[in-house]
Design a protein around this motif. Structure first.
Motif, PDB file in Angstrom:
ATOM      1  N   GLU A 120     -47.584  50.036  35.175  1.00 54.81           N
ATOM      2  CA  GLU A 120     -46.583  49.843  36.223  1.00 54.81           C
ATOM      3  C   GLU A 120     -46.482  48.366  36.592  1.00 54.81           C
ATOM      4  O   GLU A 120     -45.384  47.824  36.746  1.00 54.81           O
ATOM      5  N   GLU A 121     -47.632  47.723  36.734  1.00 55.50           N
ATOM      6  CA  GLU A 121     -47.637  46.303  37.100  1.00 55.50           C
ATOM      7  C   GLU A 121     -47.014  45.452  36.005  1.00 55.50           C
ATOM      8  O   GLU A 121     -46.285  44.495  36.288  1.00 55.50           O
ATOM      9  N   ALA A 122     -47.296  45.800  34.754  1.00 54.61           N
ATOM     10  CA  ALA A 122     -46.702  45.052  33.640  1.00 54.61           C
ATOM     11  C   ALA A 122     -45.181  45.185  33.663  1.00 54.61           C
ATOM     12  O   ALA A 122     -44.454  44.200  33.464  1.00 54.61           O
ATOM     13  N   ALA A 123     -44.697  46.399  33.923  1.00 52.98           N
ATOM     14  CA  ALA A 123     -43.254  46.625  33.972  1.00 52.98           C
ATOM     15  C   ALA A 123     -42.612  45.828  35.104  1.00 52.98           C
ATOM     16  O   ALA A 123     -41.537  45.235  34.927  1.00 52.98           O
ATOM     17  N   PRO A 143     -42.870  43.898  28.424  1.00 51.38           N
ATOM     18  CA  PRO A 143     -42.645  45.142  27.678  1.00 51.38           C
ATOM     19  C   PRO A 143     -43.943  45.710  27.125  1.00 51.38           C
ATOM     20  O   PRO A 143     -44.934  44.981  26.970  1.00 51.38           O
ATOM     21  N   ALA A 144     -43.944  47.007  26.837  1.00 47.98           N
ATOM     22  CA  ALA A 144     -45.169  47.656  26.364  1.00 47.98           C
ATOM     23  C   ALA A 144     -44.853  48.741  25.348  1.00 47.98           C
ATOM     24  O   ALA A 144     -43.842  49.446  25.449  1.00 47.98           O
ATOM     25  N   VAL A 201     -57.718  43.534  44.753  1.00 53.51           N
ATOM     26  CA  VAL A 201     -58.070  43.171  43.381  1.00 53.51           C
ATOM     27  C   VAL A 201     -56.775  42.836  42.661  1.00 53.51           C
ATOM     28  O   VAL A 201     -55.955  43.711  42.386  1.00 53.51           O
ATOM     29  N   LEU A 202     -56.598  41.558  42.407  1.00 45.68           N
ATOM     30  CA  LEU A 202     -55.410  41.062  41.721  1.00 45.68           C
ATOM     31  C   LEU A 202     -55.836  40.535  40.362  1.00 45.68           C
ATOM     32  O   LEU A 202     -56.560  39.553  40.261  1.00 45.68           O
ATOM     33  N   TYR A 203     -55.354  41.198  39.328  1.00 44.02           N
ATOM     34  CA  TYR A 203     -55.767  40.865  37.964  1.00 44.02           C
ATOM     35  C   TYR A 203     -54.738  39.933  37.331  1.00 44.02           C
ATOM     36  O   TYR A 203     -53.540  40.220  37.330  1.00 44.02           O
ATOM     37  N   ASP A 204     -55.199  38.810  36.817  1.00 45.23           N
ATOM     38  CA  ASP A 204     -54.321  37.815  36.199  1.00 45.23           C
ATOM     39  C   ASP A 204     -53.795  38.349  34.869  1.00 45.23           C
ATOM     40  O   ASP A 204     -54.559  38.639  33.955  1.00 45.23           O
ATOM     41  N   SER A 205     -52.471  38.461  34.760  1.00 46.70           N
ATOM     42  CA  SER A 205     -51.883  39.042  33.545  1.00 46.70           C
ATOM     43  C   SER A 205     -52.262  38.251  32.291  1.00 46.70           C
ATOM     44  O   SER A 205     -52.365  38.818  31.200  1.00 46.70           O
ATOM     45  N   LYS A 206     -52.482  36.943  32.422  1.00 40.84           N
ATOM     46  CA  LYS A 206     -52.856  36.132  31.265  1.00 40.84           C
ATOM     47  C   LYS A 206     -54.165  36.614  30.641  1.00 40.84           C
ATOM     48  O   LYS A 206     -54.389  36.459  29.446  1.00 40.84           O
ATOM     49  N   ASP A 207     -55.033  37.199  31.479  1.00 41.74           N
ATOM     50  CA  ASP A 207     -56.331  37.644  30.967  1.00 41.74           C
ATOM     51  C   ASP A 207     -56.198  38.776  29.950  1.00 41.74           C
ATOM     52  O   ASP A 207     -57.110  39.010  29.152  1.00 41.74           O
ATOM     53  N   LEU A 208     -55.053  39.483  29.968  1.00 36.10           N
ATOM     54  CA  LEU A 208     -54.873  40.585  29.025  1.00 36.10           C
ATOM     55  C   LEU A 208     -54.618  40.099  27.599  1.00 36.10           C
ATOM     56  O   LEU A 208     -54.673  40.893  26.662  1.00 36.10           O
ATOM     57  N   THR A 209     -54.344  38.801  27.430  1.00 34.96           N
ATOM     58  CA  THR A 209     -54.177  38.304  26.065  1.00 34.96           C
ATOM     59  C   THR A 209     -55.492  38.364  25.296  1.00 34.96           C
ATOM     60  O   THR A 209     -55.493  38.312  24.062  1.00 34.96           O
ATOM     61  N   THR A 210     -56.611  38.468  26.012  1.00 34.92           N
ATOM     62  CA  THR A 210     -57.901  38.659  25.332  1.00 34.92           C
ATOM     63  C   THR A 210     -58.297  40.129  25.310  1.00 34.92           C
ATOM     64  O   THR A 210     -59.453  40.462  25.050  1.00 34.92           O
ATOM     65  N   HIS A 211     -57.324  41.011  25.596  1.00 40.48           N
ATOM     66  CA  HIS A 211     -57.468  42.451  25.430  1.00 40.48           C
ATOM     67  C   HIS A 211     -58.392  43.103  26.480  1.00 40.48           C
ATOM     68  O   HIS A 211     -59.174  42.418  27.149  1.00 40.48           O
ATOM     69  N   ALA A 212     -58.243  44.405  26.586  1.00 41.60           N
ATOM     70  CA  ALA A 212     -59.015  45.155  27.582  1.00 41.60           C
ATOM     71  C   ALA A 212     -59.417  46.512  27.030  1.00 41.60           C
ATOM     72  O   ALA A 212     -58.715  47.097  26.201  1.00 41.60           O
ATOM     73  N   VAL A 213     -60.540  47.002  27.520  1.00 44.23           N
ATOM     74  CA  VAL A 213     -61.038  48.335  27.185  1.00 44.23           C
ATOM     75  C   VAL A 213     -61.229  49.098  28.484  1.00 44.23           C
ATOM     76  O   VAL A 213     -61.753  48.543  29.461  1.00 44.23           O
ATOM     77  N   CYS A 214     -60.784  50.344  28.509  1.00 44.86           N
ATOM     78  CA  CYS A 214     -60.955  51.183  29.693  1.00 44.86           C
ATOM     79  C   CYS A 214     -61.681  52.460  29.284  1.00 44.86           C
ATOM     80  O   CYS A 214     -61.216  53.192  28.407  1.00 44.86           O
ATOM     81  N   LEU A 233     -47.487  44.204  25.608  1.00 45.10           N
ATOM     82  CA  LEU A 233     -48.708  45.020  25.631  1.00 45.10           C
ATOM     83  C   LEU A 233     -48.648  46.131  24.592  1.00 45.10           C
ATOM     84  O   LEU A 233     -47.577  46.698  24.335  1.00 45.10           O
ATOM     85  N   LEU A 234     -49.799  46.436  24.013  1.00 50.42           N
ATOM     86  CA  LEU A 234     -49.986  47.673  23.256  1.00 50.42           C
ATOM     87  C   LEU A 234     -51.063  48.467  23.972  1.00 50.42           C
ATOM     88  O   LEU A 234     -52.197  48.007  24.100  1.00 50.42           O
ATOM     89  N   TYR A 235     -50.687  49.657  24.468  1.00 60.40           N
ATOM     90  CA  TYR A 235     -51.660  50.497  25.167  1.00 60.40           C
ATOM     91  C   TYR A 235     -51.865  51.779  24.370  1.00 60.40           C
ATOM     92  O   TYR A 235     -50.904  52.461  23.994  1.00 60.40           O
TER      93      TYR A 235
END
Length: 805
Positions: free
Chosen positions: A58-61, A66-67, A28-41, A329-331
């Motif tokens: 970790e992947e973002a780093a 930056p986060a 499962v490889l998640y495209d980092s660009k998709d996070l510009t539309t935000h995520a909920v966990c 990122l803002l987490y």
């Protein structure tokens, strides 16, 4: 390069088949660009939510993103527990000793077992110590503790500075920032104020608006003084006394003063400033993962700080250029209480603003919670990605389904509620449903093993052990001037020289220890021109150089370029300050024209505008842009170019694969007429290979993402299976040719991947320094004079009236 080290792809785990309860090899490889539309966990305690979110960070780093991390429980502090050597001695200080006692082993033995557990776990997921090392090298991980010195303290003073023009000019944003700041302050007092009815809220809002509109910074002391004596006489149509009598205002001022004067509150005013740019990048331009540990704060303090952070982030976002690539990122590890469905805490409006506007500037929000019932899911309709783990109750599942359905329909996709409900009901620990509006179908996956040691929340003492502030000794601008030299009471310069003096605030106790020291002061308009690089930059440059000996020559390269406000220069000396003994060279008026010529020669031979140049990307820094800021800008430019080229490759290979699949289907139709059903099943393997390759490159979750090498094996195996059945005809030969064509396509794809990876690898980029020197015709000396600078026991750098460049 590992299969999961794709450009801009986050390795989160592997596909899990809930029907057969088996783990697949497909990544499962998640495209980092998709996070510009935000995520909920969302996931209950024990679901593996923390592990998944730490994996994502970790992947973002690793991808140099930056986060900012809001960590109200302390779980995310585990990001600092990374040990590339995977040895027990590294784990030992961080283990839970009670776990060792329960197992009946020594702490050392337990630490060794944890190290082996992590080594084995990482290996099973294709990772090792080298990847941990890469993680640590690509980002700085720092724990900030607002209101405490356990970690790095953070000062809130910047939060009361006048916002940028972009914010002030946007009426809605400006009003929201004022309202949120006011609500945060009143929240510390335990006042849940209605912005339209509360006198406290209306008064404070007007005070803040008055100062910010006039571009004046604020602090708590000024706010308290303004509560007692407002800088205006009316609020609306009412005079201030009718609206809010002085006696009542004094009570509010006393409440605010009690907070300011509390011994513990001073910690809020010390440490690094709440400056988003500095929190996202180090002084050298290296990306940072800044973790704000707030477990030690009360609910009101936590709300106060988080709302200030969000408003600072909004201000920073509005100064950035637009982009479709992920910039930062803002987490938030627990969104519960910050974005409720009914009430309006100070954090709600800033969150809504960021959810709606941050995506245009490449800032993605990732919001996690284990309490799905109390979230405003209408607000989360802007979230394009949902990670859903095991949920505790049916009520939780229904609320999540409501939010997920709203987000899906908002994105223009179809939503099969019954199917998703069925999937959610079957989830186990570390198994998540990934629903991404950028992909055609949701998938279920097993999270990968994290590189960070998940030992649970760190204690404040442990955080102290991790604190590693960047300590650097203050630069000392040494001059050979002897501050203890013999003082003389009068200006010893020749009468033809009309000196200037630096005005300084000097206390009575400092007067006797202060001496006027001799310097030359020069100021020139300089024009730097370089047509080949498109540089045409004008600046006014100011310099001071000490006069330290009787030698006629003055060494301007030993002087200092400075910024100085001309208003603090005067022709009048202070009578009660003595003068240092003057070198004989300064007593000769004939030396001054010579010194000015030396200055002009210095500008043409030694003075330059330094720019940074990237040979790989043919980019030049802007004038006065630091190497840090240039690296940050270059990173974003590179990321955007990388994403564009990935899109080109995606389109190119998608077309080729589609063409091949069409040919394979036609070949299959021929074989179907001559082969048994079993042969048909075997041939289906070959048909799926095209999707396998495409998925391996782009991380498509709805398509198999097996490794490229396995894809090639599958194609060859399909050909062998056909041969073994006998009766090979032209249709089978055609199929084998198509299979070989797919293998060749795979090799070409892998080659382009490696080229793309090397092309956009900033870690190997060495910036060049370009020096542009001015020509004499482009220099105009505005001022050349003798200056007396009053210096006490401090060194020259400590004089606040002078800014050294």
């Amino acid at each position: 390069m590992a299969d999961f080290e794709k450009l801009g792809a986050f390795y989160l785990g592997k596909i899990f088949d809930p029907t057969s309860n088996t783990l697949k090899d497909d990544l499962v490889l998640y495209d980092s660009k998709d996070l510009t539309t935000h995520a909920v966990c969302v996931g209950m305690t024990g679901s593996g939510k923390t592990g998944l979110c730490i994996s994502l960070l970790e992947e973002a780093a690793i991808d140099n993103i930056p986060a900012l991390v809001v960590d109200p429980k302390g779980d995310i502090t585990n990001l600092l527990l990374t040990f590339p050597n995977l040895e027990g001695k590294d784990f030992l200080p961080w283990i839970n000793k009670s776990d060792a006692e329960r197992k009946g082993v020594s702490p050392e033995e337990f630490a060794d077992s944890q190290a082996q557990l992590w080594k084995n776990g990482l290996q099973q997921w294709g990772q090792d110590g080298n990847r941990i090392k890469m993680l640590r090298e690509n980002s700085d991980f720092i724990i900030y503790t607002p209101g405490s010195t356990a970690g790095m303290p953070i000062s809130i003073l910047d939060s009361f500075k006048s916002p940028s023009d972009e914010i002030i000019d946007d009426g809605d944003l400006f009003g929201d920032k004022i309202s949120a700041t006011t609500a945060s302050l009143l929240g510390l007092l335990g006042i849940d104020a209605d912005p339209l009815k509360s006198k406290e809220h209306i008064l404070l809002s007007n005070i803040i608006q008055f100062h910010w509109t006039n571009k004046k910074d604020l602090d708590l002391a000024t706010i308290i003084q303004n509560v007692q004596t407002p800088p205006f006489t009316k609020i609306g149509v009412f005079d201030i006394e009718s609206f809010y009598p002085e006696k009542e205002r004094f009570e509010l001022a006393m409440q605010l003063n009690n907070i300011l004067s509390a011994p513990g509150f001073q910690t809020w005013l010390t440490g690094e400033p709440l400056d988003i740019d500095k929190l996202l990048y180090s002084n050298s331009g290296k990306p940072k993962t800044s973790i704000f540990y707030t477990a030690h704060l009360s609910d009101s303090e936590r709300m106060f700080f988080t709302s200030l952070l969000l408003n600072q982030l909004i201000g920073w976002v509005r100064t950035q250029s637009g982009t479709t690539s992920l910039r930062a990122l803002l987490y938030v590890d627990e969104i519960f209480g910050y974005l409720p469905p009914v009430s309006n805490p100070p954090t709600k409006k800033p969150f809504l603003t960021l959810l709606k506007q941050a995506r245009a500037f490449g800032v993605g929000l990732v919001l996690a919670t284990q309490n799905p019932v109390d979230l405003d899911y209408k607000s989360l309709s802007n979230a394009g990605t949902w990670f859903i783990g095991r949920l505790q109750t049916e009520r939780d599942r229904m609320r999540v389904l409501d939010g997920l359905e709203g987000a899906t329909l908002e994105g223009g996709s179809k939503f099969d509620r019954n199917e998703i409900d069925k999937l959610l009901s079957s989830l186990d620990n570390r198994i998540f449903l990934l629903h991404n509006v950028h992909e055609p179908h949701p998938v279920v996956f097993n999270t990968r093993w994290v590189m960070s040691y998940l030992r649970g929340p760190l204690t404040r003492n442990q955080i102290k052990e991790l604190k590693n502030p960047n300590s650097s000794e203050s630069e000392n601008l040494n001059t050979s001037i002897n501050l203890n030299s013999n003082k003389i009471s009068v200006n010893p310069l020749p009468k033809e020289v009309k000196p200037i003096y630096l005005k300084r605030e000097i206390t009575e106790t400092e007067i006797s220890k202060t001496v006027y020291q001799p310097y030359l002061f020069a100021q020139a308009d300089v024009n730097f021109l370089d047509k080949t690089k498109g540089i045409d930059y004008k600046k006014t440059s100011s310099f001071i150089v000490p006069i330290t000996s009787d030698v006629i020559s003055v060494k301007w390269h030993d002087g200092y370029e400075i910024k100085i406000d001309e208003n603090i220069l005067t022709k009048e000396a202070k009578d009660n300050i003595s003068y240092s003994e003057l070198p004989n060279s300064a007593k000769n008026i004939k030396n001054f024209p010579t010194w000015q010529k030396f200055f002009e020669d210095y500008l043409t031979t030694d003075y330059s505008l330094e720019l940074f140049y990237s040979p790989n990307f043919k980019q030049t820094s802007n004038p006065l842009e630091s190497d840090r800021d240039f690296k940050i800008r270059l990173t974003q430019i590179t990321r955007e170019k990388r994403d564009t080229e990935i899109g080109i490759i995606k389109d190119k290979f998608a077309r080729k694969i589609q063409t091949l699949e069409t040919k394979i289907r036609r070949a299959q139709e021929k074989i179907d007429r001559e082969k048994s059903q079993s042969t048909q099943v075997k041939l289906q393997t070959a048909i799926s290979v095209g999707s396998t390759i495409l998925g391996a490159l782009f991380g498509k979750k709805a398509i198999s993402t097996s490794t490229i090498s396995k894809a090639g094996t599958a194609m060859k195996s399909a050909g062998k299976a056909m041969k073994e059945t006998g009766d090979i005809n032209r249709a089978q030969e055609e199929m084998e040719l198509l299979n070989q064509e797919m293998v060749d396509l795979q090799d070409k794809l892998q080659e382009e991947l490696h080229i793309l990876h090397d092309k956009f690898d900033l870690s190997i980029e060495q910036l060049e320094t370009i020096k542009i020197r001015p020509k004499k015709a482009n220099i105009s000396v505005k001022l050349f004079n003798f200056i007396w600078i009053p210096i006490g026991n401090e060194i020259l750098k400590d004089i606040q009236e002078i800014e050294f460049i």
